[in-house]
Scaffold this motif. Structure first.
Motif, PDB file in Angstrom:
ATOM      1  N   ASN A  26      18.416  21.423  13.892  1.00 45.95           N
ATOM      2  CA  ASN A  26      18.141  20.043  13.540  1.00 45.95           C
ATOM      3  C   ASN A  26      17.030  19.455  14.393  1.00 45.95           C
ATOM      4  N   LEU A  27      17.187  19.493  15.699  1.00 46.34           N
ATOM      5  CA  LEU A  27      16.175  18.891  16.551  1.00 46.34           C
ATOM      6  C   LEU A  27      15.146  19.924  17.017  1.00 46.34           C
ATOM      7  N   ARG A  28      13.875  19.537  16.966  1.00 41.20           N
ATOM      8  CA  ARG A  28      12.789  20.315  17.546  1.00 41.20           C
ATOM      9  C   ARG A  28      12.045  19.383  18.488  1.00 41.20           C
ATOM     10  N   LEU A  46      11.463  15.537  28.904  1.00 45.23           N
ATOM     11  CA  LEU A  46      11.257  15.447  27.466  1.00 45.23           C
ATOM     12  C   LEU A  46       9.969  14.681  27.170  1.00 45.23           C
ATOM     13  N   VAL A  47       9.183  15.221  26.252  1.00 41.74           N
ATOM     14  CA  VAL A  47       7.966  14.545  25.812  1.00 41.74           C
ATOM     15  C   VAL A  47       8.191  13.886  24.458  1.00 41.74           C
ATOM     16  N   ALA A  48       8.675  14.667  23.506  1.00 45.21           N
ATOM     17  CA  ALA A  48       8.874  14.149  22.154  1.00 45.21           C
ATOM     18  C   ALA A  48       9.874  15.041  21.439  1.00 45.21           C
ATOM     19  N   VAL A  49      10.608  14.438  20.522  1.00 43.66           N
ATOM     20  CA  VAL A  49      11.586  15.182  19.735  1.00 43.66           C
ATOM     21  C   VAL A  49      11.540  14.666  18.310  1.00 43.66           C
ATOM     22  N   ILE A  50      11.791  15.572  17.367  1.00 45.81           N
ATOM     23  CA  ILE A  50      11.766  15.186  15.961  1.00 45.81           C
ATOM     24  C   ILE A  50      12.971  15.778  15.263  1.00 45.81           C
ATOM     25  N   ASP A  90      15.023  14.986   9.600  1.00 49.63           N
ATOM     26  CA  ASP A  90      14.623  13.942   8.659  1.00 49.63           C
ATOM     27  C   ASP A  90      13.254  13.370   8.980  1.00 49.63           C
ATOM     28  N   GLY A  91      12.611  13.916  10.008  1.00 51.13           N
ATOM     29  CA  GLY A  91      11.277  13.458  10.387  1.00 51.13           C
ATOM     30  C   GLY A  91      11.255  12.320  11.384  1.00 51.13           C
ATOM     31  N   SER A  92      12.412  11.825  11.765  1.00 49.45           N
ATOM     32  CA  SER A  92      12.454  10.742  12.747  1.00 49.45           C
ATOM     33  C   SER A  92      12.083  11.292  14.119  1.00 49.45           C
ATOM     34  N   ALA A  93      11.317  10.536  14.865  1.00 45.26           N
ATOM     35  CA  ALA A  93      10.784  11.018  16.137  1.00 45.26           C
ATOM     36  C   ALA A  93      11.048  10.026  17.262  1.00 45.26           C
ATOM     37  N   ASN A  94      11.184  10.572  18.455  1.00 44.73           N
ATOM     38  CA  ASN A  94      11.299   9.757  19.656  1.00 44.73           C
ATOM     39  C   ASN A  94      10.365  10.325  20.718  1.00 44.73           C
ATOM     40  N   TYR A  95       9.869   9.432  21.570  1.00 49.06           N
ATOM     41  CA  TYR A  95       8.874   9.812  22.559  1.00 49.06           C
ATOM     42  C   TYR A  95       9.236   9.283  23.935  1.00 49.06           C
ATOM     43  N   ARG A 135       0.128   7.673  22.184  1.00 49.19           N
ATOM     44  CA  ARG A 135      -0.918   8.670  22.423  1.00 49.19           C
ATOM     45  C   ARG A 135      -0.580  10.023  21.796  1.00 49.19           C
ATOM     46  N   PHE A 136       0.691  10.379  21.808  1.00 50.42           N
ATOM     47  CA  PHE A 136       1.133  11.663  21.278  1.00 50.42           C
ATOM     48  C   PHE A 136       1.874  11.453  19.961  1.00 50.42           C
ATOM     49  N   THR A 137       1.750  12.435  19.069  1.00 47.28           N
ATOM     50  CA  THR A 137       2.463  12.400  17.803  1.00 47.28           C
ATOM     51  C   THR A 137       3.064  13.766  17.526  1.00 47.28           C
ATOM     52  N   ILE A 138       4.364  13.778  17.258  1.00 44.08           N
ATOM     53  CA  ILE A 138       5.043  15.024  16.910  1.00 44.08           C
ATOM     54  C   ILE A 138       5.292  15.039  15.403  1.00 44.08           C
ATOM     55  N   THR A 139       5.001  16.171  14.785  1.00 46.22           N
ATOM     56  CA  THR A 139       5.242  16.349  13.356  1.00 46.22           C
ATOM     57  C   THR A 139       5.817  17.745  13.141  1.00 46.22           C
ATOM     58  N   ARG A 140       6.432  17.921  11.986  1.00 45.59           N
ATOM     59  CA  ARG A 140       6.968  19.235  11.680  1.00 45.59           C
ATOM     60  C   ARG A 140       6.655  19.597  10.237  1.00 45.59           C
ATOM     61  N   ASN A 141       6.311  20.831  10.064  1.00 45.41           N
ATOM     62  CA  ASN A 141       6.101  21.426   8.751  1.00 45.41           C
ATOM     63  C   ASN A 141       6.746  22.801   8.867  1.00 45.41           C
ATOM     64  N   ASN A 142       8.084  22.800   8.677  1.00 44.30           N
ATOM     65  CA  ASN A 142       8.879  23.989   8.990  1.00 44.30           C
ATOM     66  C   ASN A 142       8.235  25.276   8.466  1.00 44.30           C
ATOM     67  N   PRO A 143       8.179  26.300   9.311  1.00 51.06           N
ATOM     68  CA  PRO A 143       8.840  26.438  10.604  1.00 51.06           C
ATOM     69  C   PRO A 143       7.996  26.027  11.811  1.00 51.06           C
TER      70      PRO A 143
END
Length: 112
Positions: free
Chosen positions: A31-33, A46-50, A53-58, A65-73
């Motif tokens: 679930n979390l990456r 921790l820097v960032a987690v997503i 469902d695409g929800s992110a925390n920093y 300044r930073f953006t985390i995204t996922r396009n599995n895998p």
């Protein structure tokens, strides 16, 4: 789960880098990456987690300044406006059914 991180390097302050973390193996229950970092003499943070469902925390230090995204895998960390204080080894992370998995780490060095 195996995680392979890439994209680190040397950049001047104000520059940008994009880190990638590719996961292989069983993806069931992940679930979390996220991304963590560890600077010399400091604890891993921790820097960032997503979430799935695409929800992110920093971390406060990287918000805006930073953006985390996922396009599995694959999970990406776009790092803009880099600061000398961002220098660290960056580790990607995945949590599968309560177990943490780590990538090998990639060095990010920001020069003044």
């Amino acid at each position: 789960v195996q995680l392979q991180a890439s994209g680190g390097g040397l950049v001047q302050a104000g520059g940008s880098l994009r880190l990638s973390c590719a996961a292989s193996g069983s993806g069931f229950g992940i679930n979390l990456r996220g991304w963590y970092r560890q600077a010399p003499g400091k604890q891993r943070e921790l820097v960032a987690v997503i979430g799935s469902d695409g929800s992110a925390n920093y971390a406060d230090s990287v918000k805006g300044r930073f953006t985390i995204t996922r396009n599995n895998p694959v999970v990406y960390l776009q790092m803009n406006s880099l600061q000398v204080e961002d220098t660290a080894v960056y580790y990607c992370n995945a949590i599968q059914l309560g177990t943490h998995y780590w990538g090998q780490g990639t060095q990010v060095t920001v020069s003044s």
